[in-house]
Design a protein around this motif. Structure first.
Motif, short mmCIF file in Angstrom:
data_model
loop_
_atom_site.label_atom_id
_atom_site.label_comp_id
_atom_site.label_asym_id
_atom_site.label_seq_id
_atom_site.Cartn_x
_atom_site.Cartn_y
_atom_site.Cartn_z
N GLN A 53 -1.62 3.71 21.11
CA GLN A 53 -0.83 2.57 21.54
C GLN A 53 -1.44 1.86 22.75
O GLN A 53 -1.17 0.68 22.96
CB GLN A 53 0.60 3.01 21.89
CG GLN A 53 1.38 3.52 20.70
CD GLN A 53 1.46 2.50 19.59
OE1 GLN A 53 1.80 1.35 19.79
NE2 GLN A 53 1.10 2.93 18.37
N PRO A 55 -4.03 -0.21 24.86
CA PRO A 55 -5.06 -1.18 24.46
C PRO A 55 -6.46 -0.64 24.76
O PRO A 55 -6.65 0.14 25.69
CB PRO A 55 -4.75 -2.41 25.32
CG PRO A 55 -3.90 -1.93 26.42
CD PRO A 55 -3.20 -0.70 25.95
N ARG A 103 -1.63 -4.93 15.58
CA ARG A 103 -1.57 -5.19 17.02
C ARG A 103 -1.26 -6.67 17.29
O ARG A 103 -0.56 -7.00 18.23
CB ARG A 103 -2.88 -4.79 17.68
CG ARG A 103 -2.79 -4.80 19.19
CD ARG A 103 -4.00 -4.19 19.83
NE ARG A 103 -4.15 -2.79 19.62
CZ ARG A 103 -3.55 -1.84 20.36
NH1 ARG A 103 -2.77 -2.20 21.34
NH2 ARG A 103 -3.75 -0.58 20.11
N LYS A 104 -1.77 -7.56 16.44
CA LYS A 104 -1.52 -8.99 16.62
C LYS A 104 -0.03 -9.28 16.44
O LYS A 104 0.56 -10.06 17.19
CB LYS A 104 -2.35 -9.80 15.62
CG LYS A 104 -2.23 -11.28 15.77
CD LYS A 104 -3.09 -12.01 14.76
CE LYS A 104 -2.90 -13.51 14.86
NZ LYS A 104 -3.63 -14.22 13.82
N ASP A 106 2.39 -7.18 16.98
CA ASP A 106 3.08 -6.61 18.14
C ASP A 106 3.02 -7.55 19.33
O ASP A 106 4.01 -7.74 20.04
CB ASP A 106 2.48 -5.25 18.51
CG ASP A 106 2.83 -4.16 17.53
OD1 ASP A 106 3.77 -4.35 16.74
OD2 ASP A 106 2.15 -3.11 17.56
N GLN A 107 1.85 -8.14 19.56
CA GLN A 107 1.70 -9.06 20.68
C GLN A 107 2.57 -10.30 20.49
O GLN A 107 3.21 -10.77 21.42
CB GLN A 107 0.24 -9.45 20.85
CG GLN A 107 -0.63 -8.32 21.35
CD GLN A 107 -2.11 -8.68 21.34
OE1 GLN A 107 -2.51 -9.67 20.73
NE2 GLN A 107 -2.91 -7.86 21.99
N GLU A 108 2.62 -10.80 19.27
CA GLU A 108 3.45 -11.96 18.96
C GLU A 108 4.92 -11.63 19.17
O GLU A 108 5.68 -12.41 19.73
CB GLU A 108 3.19 -12.41 17.52
CG GLU A 108 3.82 -13.73 17.16
CD GLU A 108 3.13 -14.90 17.86
OE1 GLU A 108 3.81 -15.92 18.04
OE2 GLU A 108 1.95 -14.78 18.22
N ARG A 109 5.33 -10.44 18.74
CA ARG A 109 6.70 -9.99 18.91
C ARG A 109 7.07 -9.87 20.39
O ARG A 109 8.16 -10.24 20.80
CB ARG A 109 6.90 -8.65 18.20
CG ARG A 109 8.32 -8.26 17.99
CD ARG A 109 8.45 -6.99 17.16
NE ARG A 109 7.92 -7.16 15.83
CZ ARG A 109 6.97 -6.40 15.28
NH1 ARG A 109 6.47 -5.39 15.94
NH2 ARG A 109 6.54 -6.61 14.06
N GLN A 110 6.13 -9.37 21.20
CA GLN A 110 6.37 -9.25 22.63
C GLN A 110 6.54 -10.62 23.28
O GLN A 110 7.40 -10.79 24.15
CB GLN A 110 5.23 -8.50 23.31
CG GLN A 110 5.28 -7.02 23.11
CD GLN A 110 4.12 -6.31 23.81
OE1 GLN A 110 3.06 -6.89 23.99
NE2 GLN A 110 4.35 -5.08 24.20
N LYS A 111 5.75 -11.59 22.86
CA LYS A 111 5.87 -12.95 23.40
C LYS A 111 7.23 -13.54 23.07
O LYS A 111 7.89 -14.14 23.92
CB LYS A 111 4.76 -13.85 22.85
CG LYS A 111 3.40 -13.58 23.43
CD LYS A 111 2.37 -14.49 22.82
CE LYS A 111 0.98 -14.14 23.27
NZ LYS A 111 -0.04 -14.96 22.60
#
Length: 144
Positions: A53, A55, A103-104, A106-111
């Protein structure tokens, strides 16, 4: 004028001491459990899951998680006990993974989550409580 201090000679690490960082999840270091393996696609120890998990850019955190409890310690007894308990937890707790996440994504979801929580925070600041819609005396009179 005083003597200049010399830097100690740089020691090269032996390959056996280096922490192996896998960029892609490998199937050879997975844990197995007869029941959990039937319900989950992958079963990992908590240490392996945390390493996956993190980075790839956070090499120091990866190194700390990977080496925790595996090197000799020169600390006091209570800290040593805590590290031993944490090491046991990391290596004995199993994590089941149903499906692989991108991972992409996940990053979009975090934003999106950050934008949502900030908008909720702002809306609660802009709305002010003006008090009850009618005076309490009117409410008491209606109740009698």
């Amino acid at each position: 004028m005083g003597k200049k201090r010399k830097r100690p000679a740089r020691q090269t690490e032996t390959p056996s001491k280096r922490v192996q960082v896998a960029s892609k999840p490998s199937r050879d270091n997975e844990a197995t459990h007869p029941v959990i393996s039937r319900y989950y696609l992958r079963v990992l120890t908590l240490r392996q899951y945390l390493l996956e998990q993190l980075p790839p850019s956070s090499k120091s955190r990866r190194r700390r998680v990977a080496s925790l409890g595996r090197q000799g310690s020169d600390s006091d007894g209570s800290r040593e006990d805590n590290i031993e308990e944490l090491t046991t937890l990391l290596d004995s707790t199993l994590v089941g993974i149903l499906c692989e996440t991108n991972r992409k994504d996940d990053q979009e979801r975090q934003k999106h989550f950050a934008a949502f929580t900030q908008s909720q925070y702002r809306s609660s600041l802009t709305s002010t409580d003006t008090g009850p819609t009618c005076p309490q005396s009117e409410t008491n009179a209606a109740a009698h």
